[in-house]
Design a protein around this motif. Structure first.
Motif, PDB file in Angstrom:
ATOM      1  N   ALA A 964      80.294  56.728 -11.194  1.00 32.56           N
ATOM      2  CA  ALA A 964      80.455  57.661 -10.180  1.00 32.56           C
ATOM      3  C   ALA A 964      79.080  57.593  -9.210  1.00 32.56           C
ATOM      4  CB  ALA A 964      80.187  59.083 -10.878  1.00 32.56           C
ATOM      5  N   THR A 965      79.141  58.134  -8.034  1.00 32.98           N
ATOM      6  CA  THR A 965      78.289  58.171  -7.173  1.00 32.98           C
ATOM      7  C   THR A 965      77.500  59.548  -7.169  1.00 32.98           C
ATOM      8  OG1 THR A 965      79.847  57.003  -5.660  1.00 32.98           O
ATOM      9  CG2 THR A 965      77.516  57.842  -4.506  1.00 32.98           C
ATOM     10  N   ILE A 966      76.297  59.199  -7.357  1.00 32.08           N
ATOM     11  CA  ILE A 966      75.471  60.701  -7.409  1.00 32.08           C
ATOM     12  C   ILE A 966      74.397  60.772  -6.373  1.00 32.08           C
ATOM     13  CG2 ILE A 966      75.744  60.411 -10.146  1.00 32.08           C
ATOM     14  CD1 ILE A 966      72.845  59.306 -10.268  1.00 32.08           C
ATOM     15  N   ALA A 967      74.102  62.065  -6.174  1.00 29.23           N
ATOM     16  CA  ALA A 967      73.056  62.051  -5.281  1.00 29.23           C
ATOM     17  C   ALA A 967      71.644  62.390  -6.188  1.00 29.23           C
ATOM     18  CB  ALA A 967      73.251  63.625  -4.741  1.00 29.23           C
ATOM     19  N   MET A 968      70.767  62.100  -5.668  1.00 31.96           N
ATOM     20  CA  MET A 968      69.459  62.027  -6.207  1.00 31.96           C
ATOM     21  C   MET A 968      68.319  62.654  -5.544  1.00 31.96           C
ATOM     22  SD  MET A 968      69.095  58.565  -8.528  1.00 31.96           S
ATOM     23  CE  MET A 968      68.011  57.574  -7.522  1.00 31.96           C
ATOM     24  N   ALA A 969      67.596  63.181  -6.376  1.00 31.02           N
ATOM     25  CA  ALA A 969      66.429  64.065  -5.811  1.00 31.02           C
ATOM     26  C   ALA A 969      65.558  62.880  -5.047  1.00 31.02           C
ATOM     27  CB  ALA A 969      65.605  64.728  -6.589  1.00 31.02           C
ATOM     28  N   THR A 970      64.841  63.200  -3.952  1.00 30.09           N
ATOM     29  CA  THR A 970      64.214  61.930  -3.164  1.00 30.09           C
ATOM     30  C   THR A 970      63.050  61.499  -3.867  1.00 30.09           C
ATOM     31  OG1 THR A 970      63.064  63.903  -2.249  1.00 30.09           O
ATOM     32  CG2 THR A 970      64.856  62.563  -0.947  1.00 30.09           C
ATOM     33  N   LEU A1016      72.317  51.100 -12.547  1.00 31.62           N
ATOM     34  CA  LEU A1016      72.190  52.160 -11.415  1.00 31.62           C
ATOM     35  C   LEU A1016      71.812  51.370 -10.225  1.00 31.62           C
ATOM     36  CD1 LEU A1016      71.836  55.222 -11.569  1.00 31.62           C
ATOM     37  CD2 LEU A1016      69.285  54.891 -11.319  1.00 31.62           C
ATOM     38  N   GLU A1017      72.653  51.540  -9.279  1.00 36.65           N
ATOM     39  CA  GLU A1017      72.734  50.704  -7.967  1.00 36.65           C
ATOM     40  C   GLU A1017      72.130  51.995  -7.018  1.00 36.65           C
ATOM     41  OE1 GLU A1017      75.097  47.943  -5.092  1.00 36.65           O
ATOM     42  OE2 GLU A1017      76.022  48.546  -6.883  1.00 36.65           O
ATOM     43  N   LEU A1018      70.973  51.645  -6.491  1.00 35.53           N
ATOM     44  CA  LEU A1018      70.613  52.548  -5.384  1.00 35.53           C
ATOM     45  C   LEU A1018      71.168  52.119  -3.932  1.00 35.53           C
ATOM     46  CD1 LEU A1018      66.553  52.752  -6.086  1.00 35.53           C
ATOM     47  CD2 LEU A1018      68.158  54.385  -6.355  1.00 35.53           C
ATOM     48  N   ARG A1019      71.674  53.351  -3.386  1.00 38.41           N
ATOM     49  CA  ARG A1019      72.378  53.233  -2.036  1.00 38.41           C
ATOM     50  C   ARG A1019      71.309  54.088  -1.023  1.00 38.41           C
ATOM     51  NH1 ARG A1019      77.916  53.261  -3.120  1.00 38.41           N
ATOM     52  NH2 ARG A1019      78.202  51.376  -4.629  1.00 38.41           N
ATOM     53  N   GLU A1020      71.651  53.918   0.165  1.00 38.93           N
ATOM     54  CA  GLU A1020      70.793  54.686   1.174  1.00 38.93           C
ATOM     55  C   GLU A1020      70.801  56.279   0.765  1.00 38.93           C
ATOM     56  OE1 GLU A1020      71.967  50.939   2.341  1.00 38.93           O
ATOM     57  OE2 GLU A1020      73.254  52.690   2.365  1.00 38.93           O
ATOM     58  N   SER A1021      70.137  56.946   1.453  1.00 38.09           N
ATOM     59  CA  SER A1021      69.754  58.351   1.587  1.00 38.09           C
ATOM     60  C   SER A1021      69.951  59.087   0.400  1.00 38.09           C
ATOM     61  CB  SER A1021      70.816  58.930   2.493  1.00 38.09           C
ATOM     62  OG  SER A1021      72.148  58.484   2.305  1.00 38.09           O
ATOM     63  N   SER A1022      69.405  58.551  -0.668  1.00 35.64           N
ATOM     64  CA  SER A1022      69.223  59.307  -2.018  1.00 35.64           C
ATOM     65  C   SER A1022      70.448  59.318  -2.765  1.00 35.64           C
ATOM     66  CB  SER A1022      68.848  60.796  -2.103  1.00 35.64           C
ATOM     67  OG  SER A1022      67.545  60.792  -1.146  1.00 35.64           O
ATOM     68  N   THR A1023      71.325  58.325  -2.542  1.00 34.98           N
ATOM     69  CA  THR A1023      72.406  58.376  -3.391  1.00 34.98           C
ATOM     70  C   THR A1023      72.547  57.129  -4.084  1.00 34.98           C
ATOM     71  OG1 THR A1023      73.638  57.318  -1.726  1.00 34.98           O
ATOM     72  CG2 THR A1023      73.981  59.715  -2.069  1.00 34.98           C
ATOM     73  N   ALA A1024      73.065  57.115  -5.198  1.00 31.95           N
ATOM     74  CA  ALA A1024      73.149  56.033  -6.021  1.00 31.95           C
ATOM     75  C   ALA A1024      74.453  55.834  -6.768  1.00 31.95           C
ATOM     76  CB  ALA A1024      72.129  55.925  -7.149  1.00 31.95           C
ATOM     77  N   LEU A1025      74.981  54.511  -7.141  1.00 33.18           N
ATOM     78  CA  LEU A1025      76.010  54.412  -7.811  1.00 33.18           C
ATOM     79  C   LEU A1025      75.730  53.958  -9.428  1.00 33.18           C
ATOM     80  CD1 LEU A1025      79.086  53.924  -7.917  1.00 33.18           C
ATOM     81  CD2 LEU A1025      78.672  51.284  -7.668  1.00 33.18           C
ATOM     82  N   LEU A1026      76.340  55.067 -10.089  1.00 31.64           N
ATOM     83  CA  LEU A1026      75.822  54.947 -11.589  1.00 31.64           C
ATOM     84  C   LEU A1026      77.050  54.456 -12.472  1.00 31.64           C
ATOM     85  CD1 LEU A1026      73.878  55.748 -13.611  1.00 31.64           C
ATOM     86  CD2 LEU A1026      74.961  58.113 -13.742  1.00 31.64           C
ATOM     87  N   THR A1027      76.870  53.441 -13.189  1.00 28.93           N
ATOM     88  CA  THR A1027      78.026  52.718 -13.853  1.00 28.93           C
ATOM     89  C   THR A1027      77.488  52.656 -15.155  1.00 28.93           C
ATOM     90  OG1 THR A1027      78.285  51.270 -11.987  1.00 28.93           O
ATOM     91  CG2 THR A1027      79.478  50.846 -13.846  1.00 28.93           C
TER      92      THR A1027
END
Lengths: 1050, 418
Positions: A964-970, A1016-1027
């Motif tokens: 899932a792609t998740i939003a992360m706290a900065t 956990l793969e970090l993407r831009e703007s505080s999102t990440a792909l969690l597998t």
């Protein structure tokens, strides 16, 4: 053979040489050949060479020097065993030239990291001192340093060195006194003896007498024959005395040692109590001393000697054990005599008849020396206890007809003494003895009878001259002592009854005049001048009667152990009754106690060399809060030794002393937790509901970025379902997340409000406990538990370090090659005290491999009794589902009000989050409770390399992958924070990776061992792909949800 | 503390010496030999002697004297206890502590002594630690060593030496994990002529044989711990647990050891398992006497009395005995004048009896004291005090050990006065 190239031949040769040495034959000619082998690789050969060197180095000093360089090299060896043995041998070589080298080596070894080497250096101090006493000052410095050492291994040896080198430097002890007292239980037994003896002397100089009045000791001695213990008691109540707490500390800490199997330790404690304890406390040593009588003959001998001395002053102590001193016919003679001595000392009006009956048996003993001793003992009883004097006397008279002449002779001597004390109408006894006179051949007895005749010749006017007549006949054949008494008798008779005996006396005096012995000639001449009137000696003549027939004071029959109390009990001097070389007098109590503050040590400093990274400022605080320290204080306070730490699997005593090591082993815990502690006190006001300090820490760190985070939190509050709470306190959100998952099947009887309240209330306790858990976890982590590895080893190592405390601390510092992981400890309510009728229970997952079965999850349950009565027999009852595999904790027998106990159990959840329901029972009640595991607790960390991870991940694609792609706290985007968050949710291990935007975690489910891989793969703007890749897809989705929440929030 | 050690045989032959400080000439032993000569019986030699410059402390074990020499003040029990520990170690290593065995293994003995004492102060006395440093000699190992040139001496520091659990070595492994406990109780008693008990007490020990892998933590609990009056423990037992809960909690040493010894409070009446009817008399005239002894069961708690043995030390003037035993055999030692009657099992239906005549040296006076009778016996599966082990739990390891408890009651110093 020594020149041979083959090791085995050399070894064989050395063995033969050692055999020669052992027989005391001189093998010093071989010195050059032997010394060559000192650097041999073969350890046995090397050791034998050492034996040889030490034996002959003194004789072959020059050659011995050849070996020194080898030892110097070995002193730098990385192996502590080799360093130690090199120092041992080097210091044993008694060659004066190497004194400076030895000094240097000792100094270096004294600050060695290994306690074993330090111990060896303490031994070396004594050796060097005996070799060159001039080094004293320098050696004292080393001793001072070693005295500060906290290792139990060193303590005994260094005190020994202290005793040998500078026993008078009592000032060195002050600061170490309390430490030594506290360590004592854990010191090896030989060291205990030395330390106890030293502390006895120390205490006698530092504390005031607990015996109320200074004079009481002496008075006891004087009053001893009166044997009224009441009098002593009366004096004891005289004035209040407050014992120095340090004095008390010493007594309390030595008491358990009475149970030691080492007789020397028991004796040492006994003498310590004898010399230091208040009178009424001394008697606790009795039982132990009597126990020692079961030991070897030699032990009995020494113990009996000491008991004999003690029993003179304190009859009451041993009276109940009187029968233990009954003599067996198989005892050795000296044991028998000592037992007899003690029985005599113990005799009083109440038990005298029993004792006399016992003595009657002894008198008939085949061991004649012993029989004679018994007769003497009877005599002593007779004089001491006036009621039985007549009985004894009659009994002794009966013995006069005994067939054995030693018995008869002894009886005569004793009767003589008894008659003297009671010089009234005993003429028939004297007559009886006169009749026996012909049959008695032992000179001492004959002399005694003659003396009696002379002394009481007026009472037996007819017989005495007759005896003298017989003596005149046999005079020349008699022993000297008998002759002297004959002369005496003659003189006395001459004075009282000169009519009948004048000629006889003349005759005897003439015989005496030409006797071979000058003593007798001398005496005869003197008597003649005295009694026979002549011109020259007019003056003395008048007084002759008064001189010879003066009434003589009765002899005092007393114990041979009377004067032994001048020596410290248990010492060689006491045993031999002479002052031996090196005996240290026990000083008298000081009238005024010296300043007790000299023993104060500011804080229990952790040893500097081990924990240099600790800042001073933190120390007192962390010390205070340590679990083990707490307990120590408890124990010191109440002294009852309540053990609420039974789960910690180490005895209270070792924990007490192990406090430093625990501190030590959890050093990195402190690094992480000490600041959290600080923050906790700071942030307490803002939110007291925080359940685990872990979160507090995070929050404290994020005080600044908080605002920005809050906006993010606001936006996400809808999905969270707990928005308002989440805003005010991040931690409650965390707990609510678990509550949320609970809510599906959990009995929702607990409302959140009281829950929080209780958490707040019991918080200090929880905090303390949780810290302990963290420290354990740290230790475990050093082998990051691959599931297949035997968990037992992990456990035992932590156990070991718990137990081994001080002495292992350097090893445990080596253990800290561990990832600085942290143990997120969330505590859940198991049973509320309202529903549990006072019993409340909380549980948390310590995240240790379970001890009982590998497929179980370890659960730590803290039971607290918040009722006002004690709860008994807390245990686990029925469980559901029935197939549930639970390892119950041991029944808690009793839980006092306000007390809490932490127990551990294991539950096999079979990789499902289904709650484990069971009943928690007390003696009266049963409460249904359930433990609902968070999905993250069902896994355990697994270590793997990145390539392995990838290959495993590839195997678990498709259906087994959830993402899932998740939003992360900065604030969460930094790598460390992410891993912290993930680890707080799930018990997984970090897989080290060099890719910056990828983070990997690996774990295995506890029951089935299925892999759980989190990427956990970090993407831009505080999102990440969690597998998440795992076979257990249900778990994966639950885990995903939990992780999402955690990362999103923090 | 201890300067030197001499081993002296029964006959007075000094066959081994070891010095830890400067060498002390063996002539110092002359003082001891003199004292031994004077005492006659080796048991009667005083353990602590004084010479002009030295002090001699000795023990007598297995027909050997262990004589230690010291020059300064030292607690005598310290030395005595240590010497016994040395003897125990020899026994442990060589199976027995005898002159022959020690002579055979001089080198091992020397190595042991070297490790046990440093500068006269005990260094390593735990048998587990010593065994890691110096392996006990076995035939197999000596063969292997001669072939490979290996040695019996370990090169590393034993783990026990450093830890607070010096009695246990690390890395113990067994295929069969087992823990056996023997509760052995001894009755010490003195009975007088008429059979009444003058003095009786029970002393017990728990001997353990623990062969468990790893670092097990054991807890042994009793049904009735209150029975125990006075106890002493192996250092491994946690005293605090005993005080608070009356259970024995410990990490056991590896192999055989004595876990605890105890004393049963003397208030309790001690059951005496046998009674003795005896009649020993010496005739006033003529040089002979009569002896008649019958033994029967008294309070045996339903168990059979086994290995019954009666020892009677006769007066020195006794020349010979002529006895008949209804059960078992008897021997009479002419030099020590001891009658030894080996009865075996006690059959309550048919009581064993020993009777016959004693002949005394002609001319010797009638001995005025009758000899006392010492009894030795054994009762299997019974602890006479009633002590019962309730359970043994193990923590720290996950295998299931095999557990066993055995009870034995023996006669200790059981003496009947006649």
């Amino acid at each position: 053979m020594l020149e041979s190239n083959k090791e085995s031949l050399k070894l064989e040769a050395m063995k033969r040489i050692v055999q020669l040495i052992s027989k005391g034959k001189n093998a010093s000619d071989l010195f050059p050949a032997v010394v060559k082998n000192v650097a041999s690789k073969n350890i046995e050969l090397k050791k034998l060479v050492y034996v040889y060197l030490v034996r002959y180095a003194e004789e072959q000093q020059d050659l011995a020097l050849l070996s020194i360089s080898t030892f110097q090299r070995a002193l730098k060896d990385p192996n502590q065993f080799i360093r130690a043995s090199a120092l041992r041998v080097l210091s044993s070589i008694r060659v004066p030239i190497i004194v400076p080298i030895m000094m240097l080596a000792i100094k270096e070894a004294a600050s060695d990291l290994s306690p074993y080497v330090r111990k060896t250096s303490a031994h070396a101090i004594q050796k060097l001192y005996s070799l060159d006493a001039d080094q004293k000052e320098q050696l004292i410095e080393v001793i001072e340093k070693l005295l500060k050492d906290k290792s139990t291994l060193v303590a005994g040896s260094v005190v020994m060195a202290f005793e040998e080198v500078c026993p008078d430097r009592i000032d060195l002890i002050h600061r170490n006194y309390r430490k030594l007292c506290n360590l004592l239980v854990d010191v090896e037994e030989w060291g205990q003896v030395v330390i106890i003896n030293m502390l006895t002397r120390y205490a006698r100089t530092q504390f005031t007498s607990p015996w109320k009045e200074d004079g009481i000791f002496d008075e006891n001695e004087k009053a001893f024959y009166d044997s009224d213990s009441e009098e002593k008691q009366g004096q004891r109540e005289a004035k209040p005395y407050i014992m120095d707490p340090d004095h008390r500390l010493l007594l309390r800490n030595t008491k358990p040692l009475l149970q030691s199997r080492n007789t020397a330790v028991v004796m040492a404690v006994a003498q310590l109590y004898w010399h230091l304890a208040p009178k009424h406390e001394v008697s606790i040593v009795t039982k132990s001393l009597v126990r020692l009588l079961r030991s070897h003959r030699e032990v009995q001998y020494v113990v009996l000697q000491n008991i004999a001395t003690m029993s003179i002053q304190r009859k009451g102590m041993f009276e109940p054990y009187m029968k233990s001193f009954y003599v067996r016919s198989t005892d050795a003679t000296h044991i028998k005599t000592l037992k007899l001595e003690i029985l005599t000392n113990l005799a009083n009006e109440a038990n005298i008849s029993t004792i006399l009956r016992e003595f009657q048996t002894y008198v008939k003993s085949q061991d004649k020396a012993f029989a004679a001793a018994t007769i003497q003992a009877i005599g002593r009883c007779a004089t001491n206890i006036s009621e039985v004097t007549d009985t004894c006397l009659n009994g002794l008279v009966l013995l006069l007809s005994n067939r054995d002449e030693t018995v008869v002779a002894e009886s005569v001597v004793v009767i003589k003494k008894l008659l003297q004390t009671q010089p009234t109408q005993h003429s028939d006894i004297i007559k009886h003895m006169a009749k026996l006179f012909d049959n008695i051949t032992v000179p001492m007895a004959r002399a005694s009878i003659l003396w009696l005749m002379g002394e009481y010749c007026e009472r037996v006017p007819k017989i005495a001259p007759d005896v003298l007549r017989k003596m005149a006949k046999t005079f020349t054949a008699e022993e000297d002592i008998v002759k002297l008494q004959t002369v005496n008798l003659a003189a006395k008779l001459y004075l009282t009854n000169s009519k009948q005996t004048k000629l006889l006396t003349q005759y005897i005096l003439n015989l005496g005049k030409y006797d071979q012995n000058y003593d007798i000639r001398d005496r005869t001449r003197f008597i003649r001048q005295l009694i026979v009137p002549s011109e020259k000696s007019g003056a003395l003549n008048k007084y002759a009667r008064r001189i010879l027939l003066a009434s003589k004071p009765a002899p005092v029959l007393e114990s041979a152990f009377k004067d032994r109390d001048r020596f410290q009990l248990g010492t060689l001097s006491h045993s031999l009754n002479i002052k031996t070389t090196g005996y240290q007098e026990l000083s008298d109590w000081p009238a005024v106690a010296p300043d007790p503050s000299v023993r104060n040590v500011e804080v229990i400093e952790p040893v500097q060399e081990w924990a240099p990274s600790l800042g001073k400022a933190k120390k007192p605080k962390s010390d205070d809060k340590f679990y083990s320290d707490d307990e120590e204080k408890d124990e010191e306070g109440s002294g009852s030794g309540s053990e609420d730490s039974s789960s910690s699997s180490s005895s209270g005593s070792s924990e007490e002393s192990g406090s430093e090591s625990e501190e030590e082993s959890s050093r990195d815990l402190e690094k992480t937790s000490s600041d959290s502690e600080k923050s906790s006190s700071g942030s307490e006001a803002s939110s007291s509901e925080s359940e685990s300090q872990q979160k507090e820490k995070k929050r404290a760190k994020k005080v600044t970025p908080r605002k920005s985070k809050q906006t993010a939190a606001d936006s996400g509050s809808d999905e969270n379902g707990n928005g308002p709470l989440g805003k005010t306190s991040s931690s409650s959100a965390e707990s609510s997340s678990s509550e949320e998952s609970d809510s599906s099947e959990d009995s929702d009887s607990d409302s959140p409000a009281p829950q929080k309240k209780t958490v707040g209330k019991t918080k200090p306790k929880v905090e303390v406990k949780s810290k302990k858990e963290v420290s354990l976890l740290d230790l475990d982590d050093f082998s990051p538990a691959p599931p297949s590895a035997p968990k037992s080893s992990v456990f035992s190592s932590s156990l070991l370090s718990d137990l081994e405390g001080l002495s292992l601390s350097n090893v445990s510092s080596a253990m800290q090659v561990t990832t600085s992981s942290f143990g997120p400890v969330k505590t859940y309510e198991l049973l509320h005290h309202m529903t549990g009728k006072g019993l409340s229970a909380k549980y948390h997952f310590p995240r240790q491999p379970c001890l009982y079965q590998p497929s179980m999850v370890a659960v730590q349950v803290i039971l607290t009794n918040s009722s006002d009565h004690s709860l008994e027999e807390i245990h686990i009852g029925d469980r559901s589902p029935a197939s549930l595999n639970v390892h119950c904790f041991n029944t808690v027998e009793r839980l006092e009000p306000g007390a809490s106990v932490s127990v551990s159990m294991g539950i096999d959840f079979s990789d499902s989050t289904q709650a484990a329901n069971f009943q928690l029972c007390t003696k009266e009640d049963q409460f249904s409770v359930s433990i609902q595991p968070a999905v993250g607790e069902l896994v355990m960390p697994s270590t793997m390399k990145e390539p392995d991870f990838c290959s495993e991940q590839r195997k678990l694609m498709g259906m087994n992958e959830t993402s899932a792609t998740i939003a992360m706290a900065t604030a969460n985007t930094s790598k460390q924070n992410i891993s912290k968050q993930v680890l707080s949710v799930a018990n997984v291990g970090v897989v080290s990776s060099d890719q910056n935007n990828l983070q990997r975690f690996a774990g295995r489910t506890v029951s089935s061992g299925a892999l759980v891989l989190v990427t956990l793969e970090l993407r831009e703007s505080s999102t990440a792909l969690l597998t998440i890749n795992t076979e257990k897809t249900v778990m994966a989705s639950m885990l995903l949800r939990d992780l999402k929440q955690a990362l999103y929030q923090a | 503390m201890i300067n030197s050690l001499f081993l002296i045989s029964h006959s007075g032959d000094i066959f081994l010496e070891k010095h830890w400080k400067s060498v002390i000439s063996r002539s110092v032993c002359d003082y001891f030999l003199e004292a031994k000569e004077k005492a006659g019986d080796p048991e009667n030699v005083a353990p602590v002697l004084q010479t002009p410059h030295h002090y001699l402390i000795s023990i007598y074990r297995g027909k050997l004297f262990f004589l230690s020499v010291t020059q300064t003040e030292v607690p005598p029990l310290f030395v005595i206890e240590f010497l016994h520990r040395v003897a125990d170690t020899f026994q442990d290593y060589f199976g027995d502590c005898s002159e022959v065995l020690i002579k055979e293994n001089t080198v091992t003995v020397y190595e042991l002594l070297e490790e046990m004492l440093d500068n006269g102060f005990p260094l390593a006395t735990e048998s587990n630690v010593l065994k890691e440093m110096i392996r006990p000699p076995t035939i197999l190992r000596s063969v292997v060593n001669t072939l490979t040139g290996g040695s019996n001496v370990g090169g590393t520091l034993p783990t026990g030496q450093l830890s607070n659990v010096p009695w246990r070595r690390a890395g113990v492994k067994y295929t069969n994990n087992e823990a056996y406990f023997d509760v052995i109780e001894e009755i010490d008693a003195i009975l007088d002529k008429s059979g009444t008990t003058v003095f009786a007490e029970i002393q017990g020990v728990i001997e353990a044989c623990v062969k468990l892998t790893g670092m097990p933590d054991l807890t042994l609990s009793f049904m009735n711990p209150r029975l125990l009056d006075d106890v002493s423990f192996h250092p491994c037992v946690r005293f605090k647990r005993w005080e608070s809960e009356h259970v024995l909690s410990f990490i056991p040493p590896d192999g055989n050891f004595r876990l605890m010894s105890y004393h049963v409070s003397s208030q309790n009446l001690v059951a005496i398992p046998v009674y003795v009817k005896q009649n020993i008399s010496f005739l006033e005239t003529g040089s002979c006497g009569r002896l008649d002894i019958t033994i029967g069961p008294k309070q045996t708690m339903g168990k059979t009395v086994e290995s019954l043995m009666v020892t009677i030390p006769m007066p020195k003037s006794v020349l010979s005995v002529n006895l008949t035993a209804t059960q078992g055999t008897y021997t009479f030692d002419l030099t020590t004048k001891v009658v030894l009657w080996d009865v075996g099992k006690l059959n309550p239906q048919k009581l064993p009896n020993l009777r016959g005549s004693i002949s005394i040296q002609t001319g010797a006076p009638k001995p005025e004291e009758n000899p006392s009778i010492n009894i030795d016996m054994k009762l299997q599966q019974l602890a006479i005090s009633g002590l019962k082990v309730s359970r043994l739990d193990m923590y720290g390891e996950k295998y299931k050990p095999f557990k066993g408890v055995k009870y034995v009651t023996k006669a200790g110093k059981f003496q009947v006065r006649t």
